[in-house]
Design an enzyme around this catalytic site. Sequence first.
Site, PDB file in Angstrom:
ATOM      1  N   LYS A   1      34.059  43.897  30.753  1.00  0.00           N
ATOM      2  CA  LYS A   1      33.371  43.758  32.049  1.00  0.00           C
ATOM      3  C   LYS A   1      33.388  45.093  32.794  1.00  0.00           C
ATOM      4  O   LYS A   1      32.406  45.467  33.437  1.00  0.00           O
ATOM      5  CB  LYS A   1      34.024  42.660  32.897  1.00  0.00           C
ATOM      6  CG  LYS A   1      33.846  41.250  32.379  1.00  0.00           C
ATOM      7  CD  LYS A   1      32.388  40.774  32.330  1.00  0.00           C
ATOM      8  CE  LYS A   1      31.780  40.547  33.692  1.00  0.00           C
ATOM      9  NZ  LYS A   1      30.427  39.914  33.582  1.00  0.00           N
TER      10      LYS A   1
ATOM     11  N   THR B   1      33.842  40.755  37.863  1.00  0.00           N
ATOM     12  CA  THR B   1      35.100  40.062  38.081  1.00  0.00           C
ATOM     13  C   THR B   1      36.155  40.969  38.713  1.00  0.00           C
ATOM     14  O   THR B   1      36.106  42.192  38.537  1.00  0.00           O
ATOM     15  CB  THR B   1      35.631  39.546  36.725  1.00  0.00           C
ATOM     16  OG1 THR B   1      36.968  39.094  36.881  1.00  0.00           O
ATOM     17  CG2 THR B   1      35.643  40.640  35.660  1.00  0.00           C
ATOM     18  N   ASP B   2      37.124  40.349  39.381  1.00  0.00           N
ATOM     19  CA  ASP B   2      38.242  41.128  39.934  1.00  0.00           C
ATOM     20  C   ASP B   2      39.185  41.629  38.837  1.00  0.00           C
ATOM     21  O   ASP B   2      40.034  42.492  39.085  1.00  0.00           O
ATOM     22  CB  ASP B   2      39.021  40.303  40.972  1.00  0.00           C
ATOM     23  CG  ASP B   2      39.611  39.008  40.437  1.00  0.00           C
ATOM     24  OD1 ASP B   2      39.441  38.709  39.235  1.00  0.00           O
ATOM     25  OD2 ASP B   2      40.256  38.289  41.227  1.00  0.00           O
ATOM     26  N   GLU B   3      39.025  41.091  37.604  1.00  0.00           N
ATOM     27  CA  GLU B   3      39.964  41.476  36.537  1.00  0.00           C
ATOM     28  C   GLU B   3      39.821  42.942  36.139  1.00  0.00           C
ATOM     29  O   GLU B   3      40.705  43.496  35.494  1.00  0.00           O
ATOM     30  CB  GLU B   3      39.789  40.574  35.305  1.00  0.00           C
ATOM     31  CG  GLU B   3      40.004  39.116  35.649  1.00  0.00           C
ATOM     32  CD  GLU B   3      40.455  38.257  34.479  1.00  0.00           C
ATOM     33  OE1 GLU B   3      40.787  38.801  33.422  1.00  0.00           O
ATOM     34  OE2 GLU B   3      40.482  37.033  34.655  1.00  0.00           O
TER      35      GLU B   3
ATOM     36  N   TYR C   1      38.588  41.212  27.539  1.00  0.00           N
ATOM     37  CA  TYR C   1      37.545  40.671  28.438  1.00  0.00           C
ATOM     38  C   TYR C   1      37.354  41.603  29.629  1.00  0.00           C
ATOM     39  O   TYR C   1      36.234  42.020  29.939  1.00  0.00           O
ATOM     40  CB  TYR C   1      37.933  39.263  28.915  1.00  0.00           C
ATOM     41  CG  TYR C   1      37.155  38.818  30.141  1.00  0.00           C
ATOM     42  CD1 TYR C   1      35.791  38.556  30.072  1.00  0.00           C
ATOM     43  CD2 TYR C   1      37.782  38.678  31.391  1.00  0.00           C
ATOM     44  CE1 TYR C   1      35.062  38.170  31.204  1.00  0.00           C
ATOM     45  CE2 TYR C   1      37.070  38.291  32.523  1.00  0.00           C
ATOM     46  CZ  TYR C   1      35.709  38.047  32.428  1.00  0.00           C
ATOM     47  OH  TYR C   1      34.992  37.670  33.544  1.00  0.00           O
TER      48      TYR C   1
HETATM   49  P1  NAD Z   1      30.590  30.747  31.168  1.00  0.00           P
HETATM   50  O1  NAD Z   1      31.367  31.154  29.967  1.00  0.00           O
HETATM   51  O2  NAD Z   1      30.763  29.371  31.716  1.00  0.00           O
HETATM   52  O3  NAD Z   1      29.017  30.904  30.864  1.00  0.00           O
HETATM   53  C1  NAD Z   1      28.504  32.023  30.200  1.00  0.00           C
HETATM   54  C2  NAD Z   1      27.020  31.736  29.884  1.00  0.00           C
HETATM   55  O4  NAD Z   1      26.475  32.892  29.245  1.00  0.00           O
HETATM   56  C3  NAD Z   1      26.811  30.562  28.916  1.00  0.00           C
HETATM   57  O5  NAD Z   1      25.728  29.769  29.344  1.00  0.00           O
HETATM   58  C4  NAD Z   1      26.496  31.240  27.594  1.00  0.00           C
HETATM   59  O6  NAD Z   1      25.683  30.437  26.737  1.00  0.00           O
HETATM   60  C5  NAD Z   1      25.770  32.488  28.074  1.00  0.00           C
HETATM   61  N1  NAD Z   1      25.839  33.591  27.096  1.00  0.00           N
HETATM   62  C6  NAD Z   1      26.952  34.050  26.474  1.00  0.00           C
HETATM   63  N2  NAD Z   1      26.617  35.036  25.616  1.00  0.00           N
HETATM   64  C7  NAD Z   1      25.272  35.204  25.717  1.00  0.00           C
HETATM   65  C8  NAD Z   1      24.341  36.066  25.081  1.00  0.00           C
HETATM   66  N3  NAD Z   1      24.718  36.960  24.155  1.00  0.00           N
HETATM   67  N4  NAD Z   1      23.033  35.971  25.437  1.00  0.00           N
HETATM   68  C9  NAD Z   1      22.633  35.077  26.372  1.00  0.00           C
HETATM   69  N5  NAD Z   1      23.467  34.203  26.970  1.00  0.00           N
HETATM   70  C10 NAD Z   1      24.771  34.274  26.649  1.00  0.00           C
HETATM   71  O7  NAD Z   1      30.877  31.860  32.246  1.00  0.00           O
HETATM   72  P2  NAD Z   1      31.102  31.720  33.829  1.00  0.00           P
HETATM   73  O8  NAD Z   1      32.503  31.351  34.090  1.00  0.00           O
HETATM   74  O9  NAD Z   1      29.999  30.927  34.392  1.00  0.00           O
HETATM   75  O10 NAD Z   1      30.940  33.265  34.242  1.00  0.00           O
HETATM   76  C11 NAD Z   1      29.638  33.796  34.503  1.00  0.00           C
HETATM   77  C12 NAD Z   1      29.765  35.261  34.872  1.00  0.00           C
HETATM   78  O11 NAD Z   1      30.596  35.393  36.028  1.00  0.00           O
HETATM   79  C13 NAD Z   1      30.417  36.121  33.801  1.00  0.00           C
HETATM   80  O12 NAD Z   1      29.749  37.363  33.778  1.00  0.00           O
HETATM   81  C14 NAD Z   1      31.855  36.301  34.273  1.00  0.00           C
HETATM   82  O13 NAD Z   1      32.386  37.523  33.819  1.00  0.00           O
HETATM   83  C15 NAD Z   1      31.671  36.301  35.776  1.00  0.00           C
HETATM   84  N6  NAD Z   1      32.827  35.825  36.562  1.00  0.00           N
HETATM   85  C16 NAD Z   1      33.405  34.619  36.285  1.00  0.00           C
HETATM   86  C17 NAD Z   1      34.441  34.157  37.097  1.00  0.00           C
HETATM   87  C18 NAD Z   1      35.103  32.811  36.833  1.00  0.00           C
HETATM   88  O14 NAD Z   1      36.095  32.498  37.483  1.00  0.00           O
HETATM   89  N7  NAD Z   1      34.589  31.983  35.943  1.00  0.00           N
HETATM   90  C19 NAD Z   1      34.897  34.930  38.167  1.00  0.00           C
HETATM   91  C20 NAD Z   1      34.286  36.176  38.409  1.00  0.00           C
HETATM   92  C21 NAD Z   1      33.230  36.598  37.610  1.00  0.00           C
HETATM   93  O1  DAU Z   2      39.614  36.442  38.122  1.00  0.00           O
HETATM   94  C1  DAU Z   2      38.338  36.129  37.675  1.00  0.00           C
HETATM   95  C2  DAU Z   2      38.432  35.593  36.254  1.00  0.00           C
HETATM   96  O2  DAU Z   2      38.985  34.284  36.347  1.00  0.00           O
HETATM   97  C3  DAU Z   2      37.077  35.547  35.543  1.00  0.00           C
HETATM   98  O3  DAU Z   2      36.590  36.848  35.405  1.00  0.00           O
HETATM   99  C4  DAU Z   2      37.219  34.889  34.170  1.00  0.00           C
HETATM  100  O4  DAU Z   2      35.945  34.755  33.554  1.00  0.00           O
HETATM  101  C5  DAU Z   2      37.830  33.511  34.359  1.00  0.00           C
HETATM  102  O5  DAU Z   2      38.045  32.905  33.092  1.00  0.00           O
HETATM  103  C6  DAU Z   2      39.151  33.603  35.128  1.00  0.00           C
HETATM  104  O6  DAU Z   2      40.165  34.262  34.322  1.00  0.00           O
HETATM  105  P1  DAU Z   2      41.691  33.725  34.288  1.00  0.00           P
HETATM  106  O7  DAU Z   2      42.284  34.176  33.027  1.00  0.00           O
HETATM  107  O8  DAU Z   2      42.381  34.022  35.555  1.00  0.00           O
HETATM  108  O9  DAU Z   2      41.379  32.119  34.267  1.00  0.00           O
HETATM  109  P2  DAU Z   2      42.010  30.918  33.430  1.00  0.00           P
HETATM  110  O10 DAU Z   2      41.465  29.660  34.020  1.00  0.00           O
HETATM  111  O11 DAU Z   2      41.904  31.116  31.965  1.00  0.00           O
HETATM  112  O12 DAU Z   2      43.557  31.009  33.823  1.00  0.00           O
HETATM  113  C7  DAU Z   2      43.969  30.956  35.170  1.00  0.00           C
HETATM  114  C8  DAU Z   2      45.483  31.138  35.187  1.00  0.00           C
HETATM  115  O13 DAU Z   2      46.084  29.976  34.601  1.00  0.00           O
HETATM  116  C9  DAU Z   2      45.965  32.310  34.368  1.00  0.00           C
HETATM  117  O14 DAU Z   2      47.092  32.896  35.016  1.00  0.00           O
HETATM  118  C10 DAU Z   2      46.385  31.705  33.033  1.00  0.00           C
HETATM  119  C11 DAU Z   2      46.871  30.326  33.447  1.00  0.00           C
HETATM  120  N1  DAU Z   2      46.657  29.250  32.456  1.00  0.00           N
HETATM  121  C12 DAU Z   2      45.410  29.091  31.941  1.00  0.00           C
HETATM  122  C13 DAU Z   2      45.168  28.088  31.013  1.00  0.00           C
HETATM  123  C14 DAU Z   2      43.792  27.912  30.424  1.00  0.00           C
HETATM  124  C15 DAU Z   2      47.706  28.404  32.109  1.00  0.00           C
HETATM  125  O15 DAU Z   2      48.833  28.551  32.598  1.00  0.00           O
HETATM  126  N2  DAU Z   2      47.465  27.417  31.196  1.00  0.00           N
HETATM  127  C16 DAU Z   2      46.242  27.218  30.623  1.00  0.00           C
HETATM  128  O16 DAU Z   2      46.082  26.307  29.781  1.00  0.00           O
END
Ligand code: NAD
Ligand code: DAU
Length: 372
Positions: free
Chosen positions: A167, A137-139, A163
Amino acid sequence: MSGSRKVMVTGGAGFIGANFVRYWSEKYPTDRIVVLDALTYAGNPANLESVAAGENYRFVHDNILDASAIDELMQQEQIDTIVHFAAESHVDRSIHEPDAFIQTNVIGTNNLLMAARKHWIDSDNAPTTHLFHHVSTDEVYGTLGPDDPAFTEQTLYAPNSPYAASKAASDHLVRSYHHTFGMQVTTSNCSNNYGPYQFPEKLIPLMIVNAVTGKPLPIYGDGSNIRDWLYVEDHCRGIDRVMNKGHRGATYNLGGNNEWRNIDIVNQLCKSIDAAFAANAHLAEQFPDAPAAKGKNTESLVTFVKDRLGHDWRYAIDATLAETELGYEPQENFESGFQLTLDWMLNNEAWWRAVMDGSYRDWISKNYSAAG
Ligand code: NAD
Ligand code: DAU
């Protein structure tokens, strides 16, 4: 890499993992895909329904914290490629309960790396090629001010939430297995994804669900925080590029060049929902509690709430390296990607209702035994 691969996808029942499994099985139908997923609250086998019947596909309900289960599976399936999505992924949850993030994101990643080392490097029967692709992730780069340049692969790590810190630790572990043991690894650090099957705790699906069910749209702080949004299929295409063309040991940033303030996203989303209801009278019958069904603006639901602790202000990705070296280019802009997402959510009410009311968990416990 080419030819038929034996690919283990961890976290394949989650949001991005499931989109990736669908994408990969269509694009590389001769590859075997083995999904390893613990089915935590975020994992849902319904996300994989469309691929579940394929003969080159297997779902394994297990946990990456179970080192012997990973070892056995790698041996049984002769895995040569791991695409590692499994993680605890929600920042708010990491603020309340960081421990699960350290367990899965750090210890779980190390378990996978140890098993991969055993089968790919230390074994006499090691496959001729192998790859561990780590999805990050970019975080990990921390937060930006208004005039800061976007994150590049050279930006120093400065994770701010539990988180992000977990990562970052996993990224370093992956890097170290390349440097120390010669493991072939690639890592992608991506910005905020959105699209079908995203768990409705994240901003965009949460706001859509609340808007059509007439619930408040909670904006943290003043809504000025900025995220860089990428449609999930573009992320999958980017991972494909990195895996097939990226230098082993390298890291690539993937992003959408799509910076939006949260408040602007939510306002835009409200307008799109109003327009969808105006264009399709059936939606008012389907969602009678939506303001748009009662002649009101969806924006009336916007509610400013207490800010997230340690809330990063801005993320922005500079994807120049992936663009120039790998030919990476997102296909969707925010307008087209958002419309696809909204249409999917409106057409898949049963999916998100089951997720929101927890009934999908009852179904999982009836159909899957507890993972170790
Ligand atoms: P998600 O939370 O939707 O899914 C996570 C999956 O991992 C689920 O299916 C869960 O059951 C499985 N999991 C969790 N713990 C586990 C364990 N101990 N063993 C096996 N499986 C397990 O997550 P996502 O949003 O699809 O993100 C997927 C990956 O991409 C993550 O590594 C996250 O850090 C990365 N990522 C997410 C975003 C985003 O915007 N969502 C952006 C950049 C990177
Ligand atoms: O940048 C990549 C990341 O993006 C991933 O690594 C994470 O897994 C993914 O969850 C996401 O993180 P964020 O914290 O940026 O996403 P989230 O959707 O939780 O929130 C997006 C923005 O919106 C953030 O600034 C918080 C704000 N927010 C979020 C929620 C859930 C609100 O204002 N209200 C809300 O209810």
